[in-house]
Design an enzyme around this catalytic site. Structure first.
Site, PDB file in Angstrom:
ATOM      1  N   GLY A   1       0.825  -1.199   0.000  1.00 10.49           N
ATOM      2  CA  GLY A   1       0.000   0.000   0.000  1.00 10.49           C
ATOM      3  C   GLY A   1       0.858   1.247   0.000  1.00 10.49           C
ATOM      4  O   GLY A   1       2.025   1.207   0.417  1.00 10.49           O
TER       5      GLY A   1
ATOM      6  N   GLN B   1       3.030  10.069   1.130  1.00  8.17           N
ATOM      7  CA  GLN B   1       4.325   9.383   1.248  1.00  8.17           C
ATOM      8  C   GLN B   1       5.272   9.745   0.107  1.00  8.17           C
ATOM      9  O   GLN B   1       6.478   9.536   0.219  1.00  8.17           O
ATOM     10  CB  GLN B   1       4.135   7.857   1.284  1.00  8.17           C
TER      11      GLN B   1
ATOM     12  N   CYS C   1       5.844  -0.263   7.184  1.00 10.14           N
ATOM     13  CA  CYS C   1       5.475   0.887   6.366  1.00 10.14           C
ATOM     14  C   CYS C   1       6.684   1.292   5.538  1.00 10.14           C
ATOM     15  O   CYS C   1       7.797   1.326   6.043  1.00 10.14           O
ATOM     16  CB  CYS C   1       5.055   2.038   7.275  1.00 10.14           C
ATOM     17  N   LEU C   2       6.442   1.595   4.262  1.00 12.00           N
ATOM     18  CA  LEU C   2       7.552   2.006   3.388  1.00 12.00           C
ATOM     19  C   LEU C   2       8.200   3.294   3.893  1.00 12.00           C
ATOM     20  O   LEU C   2       9.350   3.565   3.573  1.00 12.00           O
ATOM     21  CB  LEU C   2       7.049   2.191   1.952  1.00 12.00           C
TER      22      LEU C   2
ATOM     23  N   HIS D   1      -4.494   1.563   7.558  1.00 12.59           N
ATOM     24  CA  HIS D   1      -3.125   2.076   7.592  1.00 12.59           C
ATOM     25  C   HIS D   1      -2.948   3.216   6.579  1.00 12.59           C
ATOM     26  O   HIS D   1      -2.400   4.269   6.908  1.00 12.59           O
ATOM     27  CB  HIS D   1      -2.168   0.905   7.291  1.00 12.59           C
ATOM     28  N   GLU D   2      -3.448   3.013   5.350  1.00 16.55           N
ATOM     29  CA  GLU D   2      -3.250   4.019   4.298  1.00 16.55           C
ATOM     30  C   GLU D   2      -4.108   5.264   4.537  1.00 16.55           C
ATOM     31  O   GLU D   2      -3.653   6.386   4.301  1.00 16.55           O
ATOM     32  CB  GLU D   2      -3.540   3.427   2.912  1.00 16.55           C
TER      33      GLU D   2
ATOM     34  N   HIS E   1      -2.470   7.584   6.867  1.00 15.25           N
ATOM     35  CA  HIS E   1      -1.436   8.432   6.254  1.00 15.25           C
ATOM     36  C   HIS E   1      -2.034   9.757   5.761  1.00 15.25           C
ATOM     37  O   HIS E   1      -1.378  10.794   5.802  1.00 15.25           O
ATOM     38  CB  HIS E   1      -0.805   7.735   5.042  1.00 15.25           C
TER      39      HIS E   1
HETATM   40 NI    NI Z   1       2.561   3.209   5.571  1.00 19.06          NI
END
Ligand code: NI
Length: 170
Positions: free
Chosen positions: A45, A50, A92-93, A134-135, A138
């Protein structure tokens, strides 16, 4: 185009993203770049902030390695229903090399728009439900580490700083 992913503690990750008002070619290009960046990472995701774009757009693909891709692009996603409890390990990236268990809902119903501007309702459970939560977090400037206990967060901060110092001296 693959875009650089911002990482913690970049202050851009703490900002709230604005709703998309017009779905034009620019928005579609951003969404394509997000998907490309997510697949290249690889991740399951990615949210627009991000990559430094503060618009309410997320991409998710939780398909397994031997399954065909199942890309979801959600514009202005809103959780309209949530129930059940989940406590799964997340990464998480934007927080590389760290994972922690996070309390989430086990099932969510999400409403949003697709890239054609059509209203879509996604009913999600398991990994997909967690990915949506989660997304969407963000988009409100919330990272998964904001959900863990103060004690775990302190340990995380110490470890994370040490890791980064090590990397910069490598
Ligand atoms: Ni993330």
């Amino acid at each position: 185009m693959i875009r650089p992913i911002l990482t913690y503690p970049d202050p851009e990750l703490k900002k709230k993203s604005a709703p998309v008002t017009v779905i034009n070619e620019k928005v579609r290009e951003l969404a394509r770049d997000m998907a490309e960046t997510m697949y290249a990472a690889p991740g399951v995701g990615l949210a627009a902030p991000q990559i430094g774009a503060h618009q309410r757009i997320i991409v998710i693909d939780v398909a397994g390695q031997d399954e065909p891709p199942a890309l979801i692009t959600a514009i202005n996603p809103v959780i309209i229903h949530a129930d059940g409890d989940a406590y799964e390990e997340e990464g998480c990236l934007s927080v590389p090399k760290y994972a922690a268990n996070v309390r989430r809902h086990a099932r969510v119903v999400v409403k949003g728009l697709n890239l054609d501007g059509e209203e879509v309702t996604w009913r999600a459970d398991n990994l997909l439900a967690i990915a949506f939560q989660h997304e969407i977090d963000h988009l409100d400037g919330i990272l998964f580490i904001d959900h863990i206990s103060q004690l775990k967060r302190d340990i995380f901060r110490r470890k994370y700083r040490r890791n980064q110092e090590q990397e910069s001296t490598d």
